[in-house]
Design a protein around this motif. Structure first.
Motif, short mmCIF file in Angstrom:
data_model
loop_
_atom_site.label_atom_id
_atom_site.label_comp_id
_atom_site.label_asym_id
_atom_site.label_seq_id
_atom_site.Cartn_x
_atom_site.Cartn_y
_atom_site.Cartn_z
N ILE A 81 3.23 -5.20 -3.43
CA ILE A 81 3.42 -4.55 -2.23
C ILE A 81 4.69 -4.42 -1.41
O ILE A 81 5.28 -3.47 -1.36
CB ILE A 81 2.31 -5.00 -1.14
CG1 ILE A 81 1.09 -4.69 -1.69
CG2 ILE A 81 2.46 -4.27 0.23
CD1 ILE A 81 0.40 -3.45 -2.15
N LYS A 82 5.34 -5.74 -1.49
CA LYS A 82 6.62 -5.76 -0.96
C LYS A 82 7.75 -5.07 -1.49
O LYS A 82 8.71 -4.41 -0.94
CB LYS A 82 7.09 -7.25 -0.39
CG LYS A 82 6.26 -7.82 0.60
CD LYS A 82 6.80 -9.27 0.78
CE LYS A 82 5.95 -9.91 1.94
NZ LYS A 82 6.46 -11.47 2.30
N ASN A 83 7.85 -5.17 -2.85
CA ASN A 83 8.74 -4.36 -3.69
C ASN A 83 8.59 -3.11 -3.87
O ASN A 83 9.38 -2.51 -4.62
CB ASN A 83 8.85 -5.24 -4.80
CG ASN A 83 9.61 -6.72 -4.60
OD1 ASN A 83 9.91 -6.94 -3.63
ND2 ASN A 83 8.94 -7.61 -5.56
N GLY A 84 7.28 -2.67 -3.62
CA GLY A 84 7.18 -1.21 -3.85
C GLY A 84 6.82 -0.31 -2.49
O GLY A 84 7.71 0.08 -1.79
N ILE A 85 5.27 -0.33 -2.22
CA ILE A 85 5.12 0.92 -1.20
C ILE A 85 5.39 0.09 0.32
O ILE A 85 5.26 0.89 1.18
CB ILE A 85 3.59 1.06 -1.35
CG1 ILE A 85 3.26 2.39 -0.55
CG2 ILE A 85 2.71 -0.29 -0.76
CD1 ILE A 85 1.58 2.97 -0.99
N SER A 125 8.63 8.07 5.85
CA SER A 125 9.62 9.23 5.98
C SER A 125 9.27 10.65 6.80
O SER A 125 9.53 11.54 6.76
CB SER A 125 10.05 9.88 4.68
OG SER A 125 8.86 10.13 3.86
N THR A 126 7.97 10.20 7.51
CA THR A 126 7.30 11.31 8.20
C THR A 126 6.71 10.97 9.24
O THR A 126 6.38 9.79 9.55
CB THR A 126 5.95 11.97 7.20
OG1 THR A 126 5.21 12.95 8.09
CG2 THR A 126 5.04 10.95 6.93
N ARG A 127 6.74 11.93 10.49
CA ARG A 127 6.22 11.48 11.66
C ARG A 127 4.80 11.62 11.93
O ARG A 127 4.10 11.38 12.96
CB ARG A 127 6.99 12.22 12.85
CG ARG A 127 8.37 12.21 12.80
CD ARG A 127 9.49 12.70 14.07
NE ARG A 127 10.55 12.22 13.97
CZ ARG A 127 11.23 12.99 14.99
NH1 ARG A 127 11.03 13.89 15.82
NH2 ARG A 127 12.53 12.54 15.10
N ALA A 180 -4.25 5.80 -7.72
CA ALA A 180 -4.53 6.97 -7.20
C ALA A 180 -4.93 6.88 -5.70
O ALA A 180 -4.64 7.71 -4.80
CB ALA A 180 -5.79 7.38 -8.01
N MET A 181 -5.50 5.54 -5.54
CA MET A 181 -5.68 5.35 -4.19
C MET A 181 -4.57 5.07 -2.93
O MET A 181 -4.77 5.64 -2.05
CB MET A 181 -6.75 3.93 -4.01
CG MET A 181 -7.22 3.66 -2.69
SD MET A 181 -8.14 2.10 -2.53
CE MET A 181 -6.91 1.01 -2.99
N LEU A 182 -3.49 4.62 -3.60
CA LEU A 182 -2.38 4.39 -2.83
C LEU A 182 -1.33 5.71 -2.87
O LEU A 182 -0.38 5.72 -2.36
CB LEU A 182 -1.31 3.21 -3.62
CG LEU A 182 -2.36 1.90 -3.37
CD1 LEU A 182 -1.69 0.68 -3.85
CD2 LEU A 182 -2.82 1.66 -1.98
N SER A 205 3.49 9.13 -1.17
CA SER A 205 4.24 10.47 -0.67
C SER A 205 4.71 10.22 0.86
O SER A 205 5.81 10.73 1.13
CB SER A 205 3.12 11.23 -0.52
OG SER A 205 3.63 12.59 -0.06
N ALA A 206 4.00 9.40 1.43
CA ALA A 206 4.69 9.06 2.93
C ALA A 206 6.07 8.34 3.02
O ALA A 206 6.82 8.36 3.71
CB ALA A 206 3.66 8.11 3.83
N ILE A 207 6.27 7.51 1.90
CA ILE A 207 7.68 7.08 1.92
C ILE A 207 8.69 7.69 0.86
O ILE A 207 9.69 7.24 0.73
CB ILE A 207 7.34 5.29 1.40
CG1 ILE A 207 6.93 5.37 0.07
CG2 ILE A 207 6.65 4.70 2.22
CD1 ILE A 207 7.07 4.05 -0.63
#
Length: 436
Positions: free
Chosen positions: A44-48, A54-56, A197-199, A204-206
């Motif tokens: 998790i820390k090294n990825g997502i 990047s979105t509000r 797929a769940m994540l 996309s948000a990052i």
């Protein structure tokens, strides 16, 4: 749907299946689960969890699957401020929350199996065997209902007999399959793909379409290790229990706090000098459950039960209200996640109401204009010189033009303020429980 990066098939992790021919000691499970949590945390820390959002827009209103929202609601709740948004926007909270979600997925879809990767025939044999032994436990409880302590000992004894019978059945089965369940790696591949797929909405948000090749391989290794631990558990006559701390529960010193809220009074609560409301440290995120192994006493039927704590529950805490009923007043995650759709629907309804009101004004103005034009025709008798006709027509049409311009301006403003999410669409996956 976003295009996923082309990735090669992940390699199969080397796992010590040969060691399962003997009994794995409790300390071995301690090391295995510690390694599992460490790898989940690093994934998790090294990825997502590495990048800022990047979105509000609200991250909870993205097209998350029902499984994700369900698991997230099981392992987390906001603090006393009731803010769900910070749990995904703050990187430390996001890492803890997603670690808990991944661990919850493994608990429900790996560790709950009677033998991870078993074929359908053997899985059915284990199910029937387990159900029959549960019925025996129920009969034992009814026979011993007069003496509570004998009832407890008998149930414990029958439970150990059930795990012992399952372990022997699985050992015979694995001897015929070369020591590895035949569907082990197929199940690892499937669960890994389902977690990704769940994540995907959070990737996309990052600003990423999918995890990198190394990140996907790390997740594949995590699921494989969890599957190996399940096989080790199901080959042991001991009972392994997973106990999750409920979000909002009062903090206990047996919990391992991994967040910033580590300072508290000796009794777990305190009272601020300038605050009349008593505060209590409570659980905001439950990242890892308490894992305990139980063994039947070695000195006979009445020897009791021996316990071994494999892992402490890992939690992130917050300063909450002392009374449970008052602190629990939080908007549920499912309701919070639906707020985005509700707001969008409200804007659409507001737009429709504005259109209807302006249409009515336009209709009334048109009728008024026709009446004025008819009155002018009747007064002049239709014999005017025509010089004033354009001016009269402009005066009649001016309210209609003004109304139409106001209508278009309102439509543009509403559409500009409406956040219609059309950047991607995520294919809905079938329920895991139906595909197992």
């Amino acid at each position: 749907m976003p295009r996923q990066r082309k990735t090669t098939r992940p390699s199969q992790r080397e796992l010590p299946f040969s060691e399962l021919k003997g009994e794995i000691p409790d300390a071995g499970f301690d090391e295995g689960f510690s390694l599992l949590y460490s790898e989940i945390n690093n994934f998790i820390k090294n990825g997502i969890g590495k990048k800022a959002v990047s979105t509000r827009k609200s991250l909870w209103t993205k097209r998350h699957s029902k499984e994700f929202l369900s698991f997230a609601g099981m392992v987390a709740r906001p603090g006393a401020d009731g803010g769900w948004e910070k749990l995904l926007r703050s990187r430390p909270y996001r890492c803890a929350l997603l670690s808990g979600v991944v661990m919850k997925v493994l608990d429900k879809h790996v560790f709950s199996d009677l033998l991870f990767g078993a074929g359908p025939e053997h899985a059915e044999v284990l199910r029937i065997e387990d159900s029959s032994m549960v019925n025996v436990e129920g009969m034992s409880a009814r026979w011993c209902c007069l003496m509570s302590f004998i009832d407890r000992l008998t149930n414990d004894f029958t439970g150990f007999k059930r795990t012992d019978l399952r372990a022997k059945t699985n050992r015979v089965y694995l001897e015929a399959t070369g020591g590895i369940p035949p569907l082990f790696w197929k199940r690892v591949d499937k669960i890994t793909a389902q977690i990704v797929a769940m994540l995907l909405p959070l990737y996309s948000a990052i600003g990423e379409e999918a995890p990198s090749q190394s990140s996907y391989q790390a997740l594949h290794n995590i699921v494989a290790l969890a599957g190996w631990l399940n096989v080790a558990i199901r080959l042991s006559p001991k009972i392994t229990v997973f106990e999750w701390v409920q979000p909002g529960e009062a903090y206990q010193f047996s919990f391992l706090c991994i967040g910033e809220e580590k300072k508290m009074a000796s009794d777990g609560h305190s009272e601020a000098p300038n605050d009349q409301t008593r505060k209590r440290t409570r659980v905001m995120i439950s990242a890892v459950p308490k894992i305990t192994r139980y063994a039947h006493g070695s000195n006979g039927f009445s020897a009791g039960t021996e316990t071994y704590d494999v892992m402490q529950p890992h939690v992130v805490t917050y300063r909450g209200i002392y009374a449970d009923w008052e602190d629990n007043r939080v908007v549920p995650l499912q309701s919070h996640a639906r707020n985005g759709f509700v707001v969008f629907l409200g804007r659409i309804m507001s737009l429709l109401m504005s259109v209807m009101r302006l249409a009515m004004v336009l209709f009334v103005a048109g009728i008024f204009g026709l009446m004025v034009f008819g009155a002018w025709i009747s007064i002049t008798g239709g014999n005017g010189d025509g010089s004033s006709l354009p001016w009269i027509v402009q005066m009649v049409l001016w309210p209609i033009q003004l109304t139409f311009q106001s209508l278009m301006l309102s439509v543009r403003m509403v559409l500009r303020s409406s956040h219609v999410r059309t950047d991607y669409s995520l294919a809905t996956t079938n329920s895991w429980l139906l595909n197992r």
